[in-house]
Design a protein around this motif. Structure first.
Motif, PDB file in Angstrom:
ATOM      1  N   UNK A  71      32.243  38.949  58.771  1.00  0.00           N
ATOM      2  CA  UNK A  71      33.342  39.852  58.429  1.00  0.00           C
ATOM      3  C   UNK A  71      33.861  39.510  57.041  1.00  0.00           C
ATOM      4  N   UNK A  72      34.544  40.439  56.378  1.00  0.00           N
ATOM      5  CA  UNK A  72      35.066  40.160  55.033  1.00  0.00           C
ATOM      6  C   UNK A  72      35.941  38.923  54.967  1.00  0.00           C
ATOM      7  N   UNK A  73      36.797  38.711  55.973  1.00  0.00           N
ATOM      8  CA  UNK A  73      37.683  37.544  55.963  1.00  0.00           C
ATOM      9  C   UNK A  73      36.892  36.241  56.115  1.00  0.00           C
ATOM     10  N   UNK A  74      35.898  36.251  57.004  1.00  0.00           N
ATOM     11  CA  UNK A  74      35.060  35.075  57.201  1.00  0.00           C
ATOM     12  C   UNK A  74      34.234  34.788  55.946  1.00  0.00           C
ATOM     13  N   UNK A  75      33.706  35.850  55.351  1.00  0.00           N
ATOM     14  CA  UNK A  75      32.928  35.703  54.124  1.00  0.00           C
ATOM     15  C   UNK A  75      33.779  35.113  53.006  1.00  0.00           C
ATOM     16  N   UNK A  76      35.034  35.566  52.919  1.00  0.00           N
ATOM     17  CA  UNK A  76      35.942  35.046  51.893  1.00  0.00           C
ATOM     18  C   UNK A  76      36.194  33.556  52.100  1.00  0.00           C
ATOM     19  N   UNK A  77      36.349  33.163  53.357  1.00  0.00           N
ATOM     20  CA  UNK A  77      36.577  31.754  53.658  1.00  0.00           C
ATOM     21  C   UNK A  77      35.390  30.890  53.268  1.00  0.00           C
ATOM     22  N   UNK A 191      26.479  33.584  56.219  1.00  0.00           N
ATOM     23  CA  UNK A 191      27.304  34.801  56.177  1.00  0.00           C
ATOM     24  C   UNK A 191      26.493  36.088  56.129  1.00  0.00           C
ATOM     25  N   UNK A 192      25.211  35.977  55.758  1.00  0.00           N
ATOM     26  CA  UNK A 192      24.340  37.152  55.596  1.00  0.00           C
ATOM     27  C   UNK A 192      24.847  38.087  54.496  1.00  0.00           C
ATOM     28  N   UNK A 193      25.645  37.556  53.607  1.00  0.00           N
ATOM     29  CA  UNK A 193      26.191  38.337  52.490  1.00  0.00           C
ATOM     30  C   UNK A 193      25.923  37.597  51.178  1.00  0.00           C
ATOM     31  N   UNK A 194      25.171  38.214  50.270  1.00  0.00           N
ATOM     32  CA  UNK A 194      24.813  37.563  49.008  1.00  0.00           C
ATOM     33  C   UNK A 194      26.038  37.373  48.119  1.00  0.00           C
ATOM     34  N   UNK A 195      27.083  38.144  48.339  1.00  0.00           N
ATOM     35  CA  UNK A 195      28.290  38.016  47.535  1.00  0.00           C
ATOM     36  C   UNK A 195      28.936  36.650  47.720  1.00  0.00           C
ATOM     37  N   UNK A 196      28.717  36.013  48.879  1.00  0.00           N
ATOM     38  CA  UNK A 196      29.334  34.709  49.153  1.00  0.00           C
ATOM     39  C   UNK A 196      28.791  33.622  48.233  1.00  0.00           C
ATOM     40  N   UNK A 197      27.456  33.384  48.179  1.00  0.00           N
ATOM     41  CA  UNK A 197      26.974  32.392  47.224  1.00  0.00           C
ATOM     42  C   UNK A 197      27.218  32.789  45.770  1.00  0.00           C
ATOM     43  N   UNK A 198      27.282  34.096  45.499  1.00  0.00           N
ATOM     44  CA  UNK A 198      27.587  34.525  44.130  1.00  0.00           C
ATOM     45  C   UNK A 198      28.977  34.045  43.731  1.00  0.00           C
ATOM     46  N   UNK A 199      29.969  34.268  44.600  1.00  0.00           N
ATOM     47  CA  UNK A 199      31.344  33.853  44.303  1.00  0.00           C
ATOM     48  C   UNK A 199      31.440  32.342  44.164  1.00  0.00           C
ATOM     49  N   UNK A 200      30.790  31.614  45.085  1.00  0.00           N
ATOM     50  CA  UNK A 200      30.828  30.150  45.026  1.00  0.00           C
ATOM     51  C   UNK A 200      30.172  29.647  43.746  1.00  0.00           C
ATOM     52  N   UNK A 201      29.049  30.244  43.377  1.00  0.00           N
ATOM     53  CA  UNK A 201      28.298  29.821  42.202  1.00  0.00           C
ATOM     54  C   UNK A 201      29.056  30.100  40.914  1.00  0.00           C
ATOM     55  N   UNK A 202      29.545  31.308  40.762  1.00  0.00           N
ATOM     56  CA  UNK A 202      30.241  31.637  39.507  1.00  0.00           C
ATOM     57  C   UNK A 202      31.578  30.889  39.389  1.00  0.00           C
ATOM     58  N   UNK A 203      32.234  30.641  40.535  1.00  0.00           N
ATOM     59  CA  UNK A 203      33.491  29.876  40.514  1.00  0.00           C
ATOM     60  C   UNK A 203      33.233  28.439  40.079  1.00  0.00           C
ATOM     61  N   UNK A 204      32.177  27.835  40.626  1.00  0.00           N
ATOM     62  CA  UNK A 204      31.824  26.472  40.266  1.00  0.00           C
ATOM     63  C   UNK A 204      31.468  26.378  38.788  1.00  0.00           C
TER      64      UNK A 204
END
Length: 238
Positions: A71-77, A191-204
């Motif tokens: 879910x979006x909330x879980x993915x955000x976490x 998460x099955x969502x590529x946006x999750x590692x993208x956010x973690x990667x670009x934030x890092x």
């Protein structure tokens, strides 16, 4: 593999090697030699990212990995937690490199990037945004995702992460980059969502580049002090 994924991989490869022509072109146009690499990277990554995102429009609503996306909330976490996981993976890998293999801390790849950023500050766009997005699409969504469908997580993560590490052109730190690749692959599968590692990667990357850019002199002084201390301690035990 989907046909447009091959086009994405081709775009990425062309982008990586485009400097062979691009650098000379910018020099002919009168761009300062010291800024040629930075400006061409900005141009090539911006064009490459645009092409890749256009090609990915065909994937709208289509999830590559088996299972139900988080879910979006879980993915955000997981995206936020993934930043800390990535740093933890880096710390563990760096300590293994130092303790077992005697590899000095500090990445030549990071140093090269910081030298370019110092001359061409707009290069931060490549390091913080365009680069991480493209890398996650290529190495996690396409390479890892394709292998994962046919094998298992460990093998898919190992192959995609080693390729990810090699592309960074820092042979002494292959373990460190591979550890990061494993972390981002885990976030993708979880998460099955590529946006999750993208956010973690670009934030890092953004955190690292800001810290390196703002506190570069202090970091270099601390590194020299640490090397001197290591030499003194090592000398006392000879």
């Amino acid at each position: 593999m989907k046909r447009h994924y091959w086009y994405i991989l081709l775009t990425y490869v062309i982008m990586l090697f485009s400097g062979l022509v691009g650098y000379r072109l910018l020099l002919l146009l009168g761009v300062d030699r010291g800024q040629v690499i930075g400006y061409w990277n900005i141009i090539s990554f911006a064009v490459g990212l645009t092409v890749v995102l256009l090609l990915l429009r065909k994937d709208r609503g289509d999830f590559d990995l088996r299972g139900t996306p988080a879910s979006p909330s879980t993915a955000a976490g997981w995206a936020i937690g993934g930043i800390f996981l990535a740093f933890l993976a880096q710390i563990i890998a760096a300590n293994i490199e130092i303790q077992l293999f005697g590899i000095k801390p500090g990445s030549e790849n990071t140093q090269r990037i910081m030298d370019i950023v110092k001359v061409t500050p707009l290069m931060i766009f490549v390091v913080s945004i365009a680069g991480p997005i493209l890398e996650e699409i290529v190495f996690r969504k396409i390479i890892f995702g394709t292998i994962y469908k046919r094998t298992n997580f460990v093998l898919a993560a190992l192959i995609s992460s080693v390729i990810f590490a090699v592309v960074h052109q820092d042979p002494s730190h292959i373990l460190l980059y591979s550890a990061m690749g494993f972390t981002f692959a885990f976030l993708y599968v979880k998460t099955k969502r590529i946006i999750v590692p993208i956010i973690a990667h670009l934030s890092m990357n953004t955190l690292v580049i800001v810290i390196q850019y703002v506190y570069r002199d202090d970091i270099e002084r601390l590194m020299k002090d640490a090397e001197q201390l290591q030499s003194i301690i090592g000398g006392n035990f000879l």
